[in-house]
Design a protein around this motif. Structure first.
Motif, PDB file in Angstrom:
ATOM      1  N   ILE A  54      -6.416  -0.968  -0.472  1.00 37.84           N
ATOM      2  CA  ILE A  54      -5.365  -1.980  -0.168  1.00 37.84           C
ATOM      3  C   ILE A  54      -5.106  -2.148   1.982  1.00 37.84           C
ATOM      4  O   ILE A  54      -5.503  -3.926   2.326  1.00 37.84           O
ATOM      5  CB  ILE A  54      -4.357  -2.003   0.044  1.00 37.84           C
ATOM      6  N   ASP A  55      -5.624  -0.999   1.674  1.00 37.30           N
ATOM      7  CA  ASP A  55      -5.069  -1.002   3.479  1.00 37.30           C
ATOM      8  C   ASP A  55      -5.052   0.176   4.265  1.00 37.30           C
ATOM      9  O   ASP A  55      -4.528   0.927   4.538  1.00 37.30           O
ATOM     10  CB  ASP A  55      -3.376  -1.266   3.768  1.00 37.30           C
ATOM     11  N   PRO A  56      -6.618   0.689   4.726  1.00 36.59           N
ATOM     12  CA  PRO A  56      -7.532   1.346   4.819  1.00 36.59           C
ATOM     13  C   PRO A  56      -6.717   2.231   6.681  1.00 36.59           C
ATOM     14  O   PRO A  56      -7.297   3.175   6.568  1.00 36.59           O
ATOM     15  CB  PRO A  56      -8.817   1.004   5.071  1.00 36.59           C
ATOM     16  N   ASN A  57      -6.657   1.118   7.101  1.00 35.36           N
ATOM     17  CA  ASN A  57      -5.965   1.469   8.184  1.00 35.36           C
ATOM     18  C   ASN A  57      -4.305   1.892   8.529  1.00 35.36           C
ATOM     19  O   ASN A  57      -4.052   1.827   9.279  1.00 35.36           O
ATOM     20  CB  ASN A  57      -6.221   0.372   9.749  1.00 35.36           C
ATOM     21  N   ASN A  58      -3.486   1.853   6.957  1.00 36.06           N
ATOM     22  CA  ASN A  58      -1.996   2.403   6.905  1.00 36.06           C
ATOM     23  C   ASN A  58      -2.299   3.663   7.786  1.00 36.06           C
ATOM     24  O   ASN A  58      -1.920   4.775   6.471  1.00 36.06           O
ATOM     25  CB  ASN A  58      -1.918   1.572   5.807  1.00 36.06           C
ATOM     26  N   GLN A  59      -1.510   4.051   8.506  1.00 34.30           N
ATOM     27  CA  GLN A  59      -1.319   5.106   9.173  1.00 34.30           C
ATOM     28  C   GLN A  59      -0.556   6.561   8.628  1.00 34.30           C
ATOM     29  O   GLN A  59      -1.066   7.433   7.447  1.00 34.30           O
ATOM     30  CB  GLN A  59      -0.647   5.857  10.276  1.00 34.30           C
ATOM     31  N   ARG A  60       0.392   5.622   7.757  1.00 33.56           N
ATOM     32  CA  ARG A  60       1.198   6.227   6.912  1.00 33.56           C
ATOM     33  C   ARG A  60       0.664   7.029   5.428  1.00 33.56           C
ATOM     34  O   ARG A  60       1.294   7.921   4.893  1.00 33.56           O
ATOM     35  CB  ARG A  60       3.395   5.271   6.203  1.00 33.56           C
ATOM     36  N   VAL A  61      -0.162   5.742   5.045  1.00 31.09           N
ATOM     37  CA  VAL A  61      -0.595   6.084   3.745  1.00 31.09           C
ATOM     38  C   VAL A  61      -2.078   7.044   3.508  1.00 31.09           C
ATOM     39  O   VAL A  61      -1.957   8.203   3.090  1.00 31.09           O
ATOM     40  CB  VAL A  61      -1.537   4.942   3.111  1.00 31.09           C
ATOM     41  N   ILE A  62      -2.341   7.367   5.173  1.00 32.05           N
ATOM     42  CA  ILE A  62      -3.916   8.005   5.360  1.00 32.05           C
ATOM     43  C   ILE A  62      -2.788   9.580   5.359  1.00 32.05           C
ATOM     44  O   ILE A  62      -2.887  10.653   4.720  1.00 32.05           O
ATOM     45  CB  ILE A  62      -4.514   7.769   6.401  1.00 32.05           C
ATOM     46  N   GLU A  63      -1.447  10.056   6.277  1.00 31.23           N
ATOM     47  CA  GLU A  63      -0.483  10.655   6.146  1.00 31.23           C
ATOM     48  C   GLU A  63       0.066  11.412   4.740  1.00 31.23           C
ATOM     49  O   GLU A  63      -0.014  12.689   4.505  1.00 31.23           O
ATOM     50  CB  GLU A  63       0.556  10.952   7.204  1.00 31.23           C
ATOM     51  N   ASN A  64       0.169  10.140   3.916  1.00 30.98           N
ATOM     52  CA  ASN A  64       0.632  10.839   2.584  1.00 30.98           C
ATOM     53  C   ASN A  64      -0.520  11.833   1.539  1.00 30.98           C
ATOM     54  O   ASN A  64      -0.007  12.272   1.224  1.00 30.98           O
ATOM     55  CB  ASN A  64       0.857   9.713   1.999  1.00 30.98           C
ATOM     56  N   ALA A 116       0.594  -1.313  -0.007  1.00 32.13           N
ATOM     57  CA  ALA A 116      -0.494  -0.170  -0.054  1.00 32.13           C
ATOM     58  C   ALA A 116       0.682   1.037  -0.113  1.00 32.13           C
ATOM     59  O   ALA A 116       0.595   2.165  -0.765  1.00 32.13           O
ATOM     60  CB  ALA A 116      -1.117   0.317   0.926  1.00 32.13           C
ATOM     61  N   GLU A 117       2.115   1.146   0.660  1.00 32.81           N
ATOM     62  CA  GLU A 117       2.723   2.129   1.336  1.00 32.81           C
ATOM     63  C   GLU A 117       3.511   2.788  -0.611  1.00 32.81           C
ATOM     64  O   GLU A 117       3.543   4.089  -0.578  1.00 32.81           O
ATOM     65  CB  GLU A 117       3.814   2.295   1.790  1.00 32.81           C
ATOM     66  N   ALA A 118       4.071   1.250  -1.075  1.00 29.92           N
ATOM     67  CA  ALA A 118       4.364   1.860  -2.514  1.00 29.92           C
ATOM     68  C   ALA A 118       3.660   2.781  -3.375  1.00 29.92           C
ATOM     69  O   ALA A 118       3.444   3.388  -4.639  1.00 29.92           O
ATOM     70  CB  ALA A 118       5.215   0.741  -2.806  1.00 29.92           C
ATOM     71  N   ARG A 119       2.353   1.885  -3.525  1.00 30.34           N
ATOM     72  CA  ARG A 119       1.042   2.588  -4.434  1.00 30.34           C
ATOM     73  C   ARG A 119       0.547   3.886  -3.799  1.00 30.34           C
ATOM     74  O   ARG A 119       1.046   4.537  -4.683  1.00 30.34           O
ATOM     75  CB  ARG A 119      -0.357   1.585  -4.082  1.00 30.34           C
ATOM     76  N   ASN A 120       1.093   4.487  -3.011  1.00 27.62           N
ATOM     77  CA  ASN A 120       0.350   5.320  -2.404  1.00 27.62           C
ATOM     78  C   ASN A 120       1.283   6.628  -2.825  1.00 27.62           C
ATOM     79  O   ASN A 120       0.949   8.028  -2.950  1.00 27.62           O
ATOM     80  CB  ASN A 120       0.543   5.559  -0.611  1.00 27.62           C
ATOM     81  N   MET A 121       3.008   6.430  -2.686  1.00 25.60           N
ATOM     82  CA  MET A 121       4.411   7.011  -3.056  1.00 25.60           C
ATOM     83  C   MET A 121       3.851   7.376  -4.618  1.00 25.60           C
ATOM     84  O   MET A 121       4.760   8.288  -5.234  1.00 25.60           O
ATOM     85  CB  MET A 121       5.232   6.200  -2.689  1.00 25.60           C
ATOM     86  N   LEU A 122       3.695   6.040  -5.619  1.00 28.55           N
ATOM     87  CA  LEU A 122       4.045   6.118  -6.681  1.00 28.55           C
ATOM     88  C   LEU A 122       2.716   6.778  -6.912  1.00 28.55           C
ATOM     89  O   LEU A 122       2.573   7.697  -8.512  1.00 28.55           O
ATOM     90  CB  LEU A 122       3.126   4.933  -7.418  1.00 28.55           C
ATOM     91  N   LEU A 173     -12.910   9.351   3.247  1.00 25.14           N
ATOM     92  CA  LEU A 173     -11.815   9.317   3.991  1.00 25.14           C
ATOM     93  C   LEU A 173     -10.456  10.266   4.593  1.00 25.14           C
ATOM     94  O   LEU A 173     -10.782  10.791   5.880  1.00 25.14           O
ATOM     95  CB  LEU A 173     -10.278   8.650   3.704  1.00 25.14           C
ATOM     96  N   LEU A 174     -10.831  11.472   4.099  1.00 28.39           N
ATOM     97  CA  LEU A 174     -10.523  13.111   4.356  1.00 28.39           C
ATOM     98  C   LEU A 174     -11.293  13.362   5.034  1.00 28.39           C
ATOM     99  O   LEU A 174     -10.577  14.084   5.974  1.00 28.39           O
ATOM    100  CB  LEU A 174     -10.144  13.449   3.083  1.00 28.39           C
ATOM    101  N   LYS A 175     -12.791  13.540   4.673  1.00 28.78           N
ATOM    102  CA  LYS A 175     -13.349  14.287   6.177  1.00 28.78           C
ATOM    103  C   LYS A 175     -13.370  13.122   7.361  1.00 28.78           C
ATOM    104  O   LYS A 175     -13.709  13.973   8.675  1.00 28.78           O
ATOM    105  CB  LYS A 175     -14.647  13.869   5.634  1.00 28.78           C
ATOM    106  N   VAL A 176     -13.654  12.089   7.842  1.00 30.17           N
ATOM    107  CA  VAL A 176     -13.394  12.260   8.805  1.00 30.17           C
ATOM    108  C   VAL A 176     -12.474  11.101   9.239  1.00 30.17           C
ATOM    109  O   VAL A 176     -12.131  12.373  10.756  1.00 30.17           O
ATOM    110  CB  VAL A 176     -13.703  10.556   8.384  1.00 30.17           C
ATOM    111  N   ARG A 177     -10.993  10.805   8.739  1.00 32.87           N
ATOM    112  CA  ARG A 177      -9.966  11.399   9.478  1.00 32.87           C
ATOM    113  C   ARG A 177      -8.950  12.088   9.629  1.00 32.87           C
ATOM    114  O   ARG A 177      -7.604  12.831   9.999  1.00 32.87           O
ATOM    115  CB  ARG A 177      -8.652  10.101   8.904  1.00 32.87           C
ATOM    116  N   ASN A 178      -9.709  13.937   8.554  1.00 32.16           N
ATOM    117  CA  ASN A 178      -8.423  14.633   7.950  1.00 32.16           C
ATOM    118  C   ASN A 178      -9.293  15.677   8.366  1.00 32.16           C
ATOM    119  O   ASN A 178      -9.789  16.764   7.195  1.00 32.16           O
ATOM    120  CB  ASN A 178      -7.545  14.547   6.798  1.00 32.16           C
ATOM    121  N   TYR A 179      -9.761  16.468   9.795  1.00 31.68           N
ATOM    122  CA  TYR A 179     -10.617  17.461   9.947  1.00 31.68           C
ATOM    123  C   TYR A 179     -10.132  18.514   8.911  1.00 31.68           C
ATOM    124  O   TYR A 179     -10.582  19.725   9.087  1.00 31.68           O
ATOM    125  CB  TYR A 179     -11.584  17.740  11.303  1.00 31.68           C
TER     126      TYR A 179
END
Length: 373
Positions: free
Chosen positions: A216-226, A177-183, A290-296
């Motif tokens: 792929i990984d909805p709870n991956n904090q690094r993906v969410i932060e990216n 997931a993190e590689a996909r997000n960085m891509l 995702l942005l609305k819920v986790r990213n006020y």
């Protein structure tokens, strides 16, 4: 040192729980293992690791230090302490312990990989690339090795090369997931620099990869932060970058230069905000939620965008009013009839009320509440 049988059984049970990410359940089991064998290095490191995964940073650091005291010749505890120090913002200290871990076990690919992160966190990019090459030599078939090299190239802002490494990581592990997000990140960065006809295609591809990383990984904090960084950081950091010189200009130069510099800075900021908002509107419902819920912070960011964008529009309105007033003044001074025309003041009134209506219309437009997904 020989471990008691009970301690070994507890450790095996805990490791099975850790393998399925049941960290909170593994902690009491590991605590019992340490009670049976207080000098059990593996149990101590596993306990530190569990607290690390649960983001209980102080406890993670506490047990990592205890593990170092038990066995200073093993790398795991140094690596855990390095990770914790980085998380707490102590980047230089984190680098020291990452280097210590590699010095203890030079061929440990996890220690070498963590050293890459430590160099990146301290902006020592040349060293990061050298260690990334070392990691690639140790494990050329590892997706993490290719991912780390992609991070290094991304830090150098060499986005096409970074894209290549992230794609190689995904060829090895399609669900990384993190590689996909960085891509997605590198593709979106290239869309910032692309030709006009390429921007639409690149943005669509980048956002598609971003959505896939969440699936792929909805709870991956690094993906969410990216993902959050795509829509938050430019609003804050660029406002600081462009507005701080604006204040400095106001102290050092004439007002007219300050206004012109401010218009230029606002123009760049508005471009960035528009770009972010355009991308946000293209997001799928999953990513918007995702942005609305986790990213006020995005909601506040959108309000901030409207404030700055509205402020820029207000400056444009003032400029237009200035031009109109200048035109009326020139007409009154240089016209052969001056203000003797019967309808001169009537024309001024029409211009005044027309502009007042236009200003009100522009303000209400930018005062609308942000769109909700």
């Amino acid at each position: 040192m020989t471990q008691p049988a009970d301690s070994t059984n507890y450790l095996e049970r805990a490791q099975k729980l850790i393998e399925v990410n049941r960290f909170s359940e593994a902690i009491p089991v590991l605590t019992k293992a340490i009670t049976e064998a207080p000098q059990d290095y593996d149990a101590m490191c596993n306990l530190s690791f569990c607290f690390c995964q649960l983001e209980e940073n102080n406890k993670c650091l506490e047990y990592a230090e205890k593990a170092i005291a038990i066995d200073p010749a093993s790398e795991w505890a140094y690596r855990l302490k390095s990770i914790m120090l980085a998380r707490k913002g102590h980047r230089k200290a984190s680098l020291e312990f990452a280097q210590k871990a590699v010095s203890v076990e030079p061929d440990n690919e996890l220690a070498v990989g963590n050293l890459v992160y430590a160099y990146l966190n301290t902006d020592r990019l040349v060293e990061a690339r050298e260690i990334a090459e070392q990691r690639l030599e140790l494990s050329p078939d590892s997706e993490e090795s290719h991912y780390l090299f992609g991070l290094v190239e991304k830090s150098f802002q060499n986005y096409p090369e970074a894209e290549k490494w992230f794609r190689q990581a995904l060829e090895i592990a399609p669900n990384f997931a993190e590689a996909r997000n960085m891509l997605a990140f590198t593709i979106l960065k290239q869309s910032d620099r692309g030709e006009t006809q390429e921007i639409q295609e690149l943005e669509t591809r980048g956002l598609e990869h971003m959505l896939e990383s969440v699936k792929i990984d909805p709870n991956n904090q690094r993906v969410i932060e990216n993902i959050k960084s795509q829509f938050d950081n430019s609003l804050f950091y660029f406002s600081m970058i462009y507005l701080t010189p604006f204040v400095v200009f106001g102290l050092l130069v004439t007002p007219i230069v300050t206004v012109l510099a401010g218009l230029f800075m606002f123009g760049i900021l508005v471009h960035l905000i528009r770009q972010n908002n355009r991308r946000f509107e293209k997001l799928s419902p999953e990513l918007k939620n995702l942005l609305k819920v986790r990213n006020y912070a995005y909601f506040l960011g959108e309000k901030t965008a409207r404030f700055f964008y509205g402020g820029f529009e207000f400056l444009k309105m003032l400029w237009i009013q200035y031009l109109i007033a200048l035109a009326i003044f020139l007409c009154s001074v240089f016209s052969p009839f001056g203000t003797e025309l019967d309808n001169f003041y009537f024309i001024i009134k029409i211009l005044f009320w027309g502009n007042l209506f236009w200003i009100f219309n522009r303000i209400t437009k930018f005062a609308d509440p942000p769109k909700q997904s």
